[in-house]
Design an enzyme around this catalytic site. Structure first.
Site, PDB file in Angstrom:
ATOM      1  N   SER A 132     -29.698 -44.051 -40.664  1.00 19.04           N
ATOM      2  CA  SER A 132     -30.025 -42.570 -40.821  1.00 19.04           C
ATOM      3  C   SER A 132     -31.268 -42.123 -41.047  1.00 19.04           C
ATOM      4  O   SER A 132     -31.793 -41.798 -42.279  1.00 19.04           O
ATOM      5  CB  SER A 132     -28.991 -41.976 -41.763  1.00 19.04           C
ATOM      6  OG  SER A 132     -27.544 -42.346 -41.669  1.00 19.04           O
ATOM      7  N   GLU A 133     -32.255 -42.154 -40.192  1.00 22.88           N
ATOM      8  CA  GLU A 133     -33.542 -41.876 -40.404  1.00 22.88           C
ATOM      9  C   GLU A 133     -33.780 -40.577 -41.075  1.00 22.88           C
ATOM     10  O   GLU A 133     -34.676 -40.243 -41.734  1.00 22.88           O
ATOM     11  CB  GLU A 133     -34.309 -42.011 -39.134  1.00 22.88           C
ATOM     12  CG  GLU A 133     -34.577 -43.275 -38.541  1.00 22.88           C
ATOM     13  CD  GLU A 133     -33.382 -43.684 -37.811  1.00 22.88           C
ATOM     14  OE1 GLU A 133     -32.602 -43.080 -37.589  1.00 22.88           O
ATOM     15  OE2 GLU A 133     -33.605 -45.090 -37.502  1.00 22.88           O
ATOM     16  N   ASP A 144     -41.225 -45.071 -33.312  1.00 26.78           N
ATOM     17  CA  ASP A 144     -40.081 -44.012 -32.427  1.00 26.78           C
ATOM     18  C   ASP A 144     -38.754 -43.791 -33.031  1.00 26.78           C
ATOM     19  O   ASP A 144     -38.299 -42.838 -32.782  1.00 26.78           O
ATOM     20  CB  ASP A 144     -39.655 -45.336 -31.420  1.00 26.78           C
ATOM     21  CG  ASP A 144     -40.934 -45.939 -30.912  1.00 26.78           C
ATOM     22  OD1 ASP A 144     -41.324 -45.723 -29.750  1.00 26.78           O
ATOM     23  OD2 ASP A 144     -41.439 -46.799 -31.732  1.00 26.78           O
ATOM     24  N   HIS A 196     -39.920 -48.610 -27.995  1.00 23.04           N
ATOM     25  CA  HIS A 196     -40.392 -49.236 -29.100  1.00 23.04           C
ATOM     26  C   HIS A 196     -41.960 -49.365 -29.446  1.00 23.04           C
ATOM     27  O   HIS A 196     -42.413 -50.267 -30.051  1.00 23.04           O
ATOM     28  CB  HIS A 196     -39.923 -50.932 -29.186  1.00 23.04           C
ATOM     29  CG  HIS A 196     -38.458 -51.009 -29.749  1.00 23.04           C
ATOM     30  ND1 HIS A 196     -37.251 -50.047 -29.057  1.00 23.04           N
ATOM     31  CD2 HIS A 196     -37.671 -51.899 -30.334  1.00 23.04           C
ATOM     32  CE1 HIS A 196     -36.252 -50.463 -29.738  1.00 23.04           C
ATOM     33  NE2 HIS A 196     -36.458 -51.662 -30.601  1.00 23.04           N
TER      34      HIS A 196
END
Lengths: 362, 330
Positions: B58-59, B84, B128
């Protein structure tokens, strides 16, 4: 999960709370402390009167910033604030004048803020949607929907790390439960056992859309239930029911049980933003609004005071006059306040030398 | 004894966690440090699971939670093993953290450090490999730090975390093997840190940050072998950008090559050239300023294409030769 003895035990449906003709009766004040009841009454009146003044001045073009009014929802803010103590940290959203005032904020500073004056609660840099008042435990309100929910989880994490038994409170509306931030935050809070009280003021509308047009179920408690978070759902227009539910949940959080969730079914009388009723917007708002107005948190407490306590109408009218006079004079003072200096555009972009450093900072 | 860039970052964390009870780290993969190379190995064993917190995927919430803890008196470092994925938390970084001081009239400070790693190559492809530092350097209220050397990797991390402002600290996997002898650690206020002249010369000014600054240094060494002397300016902090050293250097050399591992359009190279164009008198310029950047395309996966896609020291040397008007060496 547990509904803590609530008589609404299905986390998915609002039941009779959704019926605008229900919950019109007096608030039962019998056996309650009169001074505390009068204090709640006065606080709700203050919120309503302040917001009525704001509404009139938005209409007249004196106030220019977008104002989202919580007239009709006063019991949510006041009821929850009664369950809190010094050291707790609350976070709000776009509709947070009520939270600010319920926590003890100054009407004059709120007026000055919506007028863009240097004496405002955010020094004239925030307007209606960005309020802060750390002295009274309000750590920030912002209009990006759901944005302060994870921030409140972090404040609760700080409580855990500090071991000081404080809690964090996150006020948001039903619309915020459609944001990813909300769902991430519930899971993260449960994962961290963070002492945060999530308060969903479900007024059935996100700007213009009724919850029936946005979600398959109208009750947001189902999300807490799914995360294994203790929850309660009550009539958000009954300040005593709100206070009792909030107090029982906050006690759980303080004792180390992790996050708790309170859903308050309420209704805003004015539109999403601005002074109008917006009765041309959304599902059945025009026909339902008069019914919802009868679920008035202030009127019901007033009749409950008269029927359940030894007060007479004149006592309550004296409070009403006092609130009215105080609000009028606060508005008059704020109108005379200075605007921020031009340099305030640049001298606060980074931390100022004068910001009050929290105690823990190294 | 030489210390590599990755180990230097770990020394920075160790110093902070040892000396500052208010510091904690939170992010994905912190209990499996292969996520972040050798930069945080075993920190959770030394400082405990309460101060080195691994999180759900959960960024957004994790970054918001770090911000909330910062408001409550802590100095959190939220770690995103790839830039990213950090983009999922952009609201918390850009719209929340960076705005709060100004928006609340200077009554609130946000001592939050967001650390993200730029990680390219290895056929990882478009999702990425992004180096989007310029997006964040666009935002007032957010300090953006890009260390190019092991000493800076350690010391600028310490300065970032001790700063009362939100800081985006971007380290680069392609620098992890670079090594040098580290001086003693001295804590310095981030707001006093400036760009540094890494190589001195009168013929051309090369400007970069992070890995691009390292490319400039490599290129300068090769240029010196053929008699071209370059000023190399390592920006170190790209927001707010201190341009004094750039201006003074270009006034001397009359030639500017901006090198950046991001895209050209509205990017860091554009800002560097704009600053010089606005402040260096027309008579001082000996050639139009140039830049070396990524081509305007997402990162490829095929390693053959990667060789073409990413700027190299050779490309910097070649661009400098063209700028100066030196023919290909035979």
């Amino acid at each position: 999960m547990n509904a803590l003895g609530d008589h609404h035990t299905d986390p998915s449906t609002l039941g009779d709370l959704l019926n605008p003709s229900a919950y019109h009766g007096d608030i039962d004040t019998r056996g309650r402390d009169l001074a505390a009841l009068l204090d709640s009454f006065e606080k709700m009146l203050l919120i309503r009167r302040v917001e009525e003044v704001i509404a009139d001045n938005v209409r007249d073009g004196i106030i220019r910033c977008p104002c989202h009014l919580a007239i009709g929802q006063e019991a949510c803010a006041v009821g929850v604030s009664l369950a809190l103590r010094r050291g707790d940290r609350s976070f709000g959203a776009h509709r947070s004048h009520g939270h600010f005032l319920a926590l003890g904020g100054s009407p004059r500073a709120l007026f000055a803020e919506v007028l863009g004056r240097d004496t405002g609660v955010s020094r004239g840099m925030g307007g209606s949607m960005h309020l802060v008042d750390r002295d009274h435990g309000l750590y920030g309100t912002v209009p990006i929907v759901g944005a302060t929910i994870p921030i409140a989880v972090g404040a609760a994490l700080a409580s855990t790390l500090a071991g000081d038994e404080s809690v964090a409170v996150s006020f948001f509306g039903d619309g915020a439960t459609e944001e990813g931030a909300f769902h991430e935050s519930l899971n993260l809070a449960a994962n961290l056992t963070a002492p945060v009280l999530f308060v969903c003021e479900n007024n059935l509308f996100s700007s213009h859309l009724h919850i029936d047009l946005r979600q398959p179920r109208s009750s947001t408690s189902r999300f807490a239930d799914a995360q294994g978070i203790a929850w309660r759902r009550v009539d958000g227009n009954d300040v005593l029911a709100v206070m009792d539910a909030a107090a029982s949940l906050v006690e759980l959080a303080r004792d180390g049980s992790g996050p708790v969730f309170l859903e308050l079914l309420t209704y805003r009388w004015r539109g999403h933003v601005g002074w109008r009723d917006d009765d041309d917007v959304g599902v059945a708002r025009k026909s339902d609004l008069p019914e919802w107005r009868l679920r008035d948190p202030i009127g019901r407490l007033k009749s409950g005071l008269l029927s359940g306590q030894s007060v007479v109408a004149a006592d309550l009218e004296a409070i009403e006059s006092r609130v009215r006079a105080n609000v009028t004079s606060a508005w008059g003072e704020a109108l005379l306040d200075p605007f921020p200096a031009a340099k305030s555009l640049l001298d606060r972009v980074f931390a100022t030398d004068t910001w009050r450093r929290p105690e823990l900072s190294a | 004894m030489n210390t590599d860039y990755g180990s230097a970052i770990r020394l920075g964390f160790q110093h902070l966690l040892r000396t500052r009870p208010a510091v904690f780290c939170i992010g994905q993969g912190l209990w499996s440090p292969w996520y972040v190379g050798n930069t945080m190995t075993d920190l959770e064993k030394e400082f405990g699971l309460q101060r080195v917190i691994d999180t759900p995927v959960s960024e957004l919430a994790t970054t918001g939670a770090a911000l909330g803890a910062a408001l409550a008196g802590y100095r959190p470092v939220v770690v995103h093993p790839r830039l990213d994925f950090m983009l999922l938390a952009t609201d918390q970084i850009v719209t929340q953290a960076a705005n709060w001081s100004s928006m609340f009239g200077g009554q609130v400070a946000v001592p939050l450090t967001v650390r993200a790693i730029v990680n390219r190559g290895g056929e990882q492809g478009a999702q990425h490999s992004q180096a989007l530092h310029a997006w964040f350097a666009h935002v007032p209220g957010l300090r953006v730090v890009m260390p190019a050397t092991p000493a800076d990797a350690r010391d600028l991390l310490v300065s970032s975390v001790l700063c009362d402002d939100p800081v985006l600290y971007l380290d680069d996997r392609w620098l992890y093997d670079s090594a040098e002898e580290l001086p003693d650690l001295i804590e310095r206020p981030l707001r006093d840190e400036r760009p540094i002249l890494r190589h001195k010369g009168n013929d051309v000014t090369l400007v970069g940050a992070g890995y691009s600054a390292a490319l400039c240094m490599k290129a300068a060494a090769r240029l010196q072998e053929v008699g071209v002397m370059a000023d190399v300016i390592d920006l170190r902090i790209i927001n707010p950008l201190d341009d004094e050293l750039i201006i003074r250097s270009v006034e001397k050399t009359g030639r500017l090559l901006a090198v950046d591992g991001g895209f050209a359009s509205c990017g860091l190279s554009a800002e560097v050239i704009a600053r010089a164009a606005c402040q260096v008198a027309p008579t001082r310029w000996r050639a139009a300023p140039q830049r070396v950047t990524l081509p305007p395309a997402p990162a490829p996966t095929s390693s053959k294409l990667e060789l073409t896609y990413y700027p190299s020291a050779e490309a910097v040397v070649e661009a400098t030769r063209r700028l100066i008007g030196i023919q290909e060496e035979k």
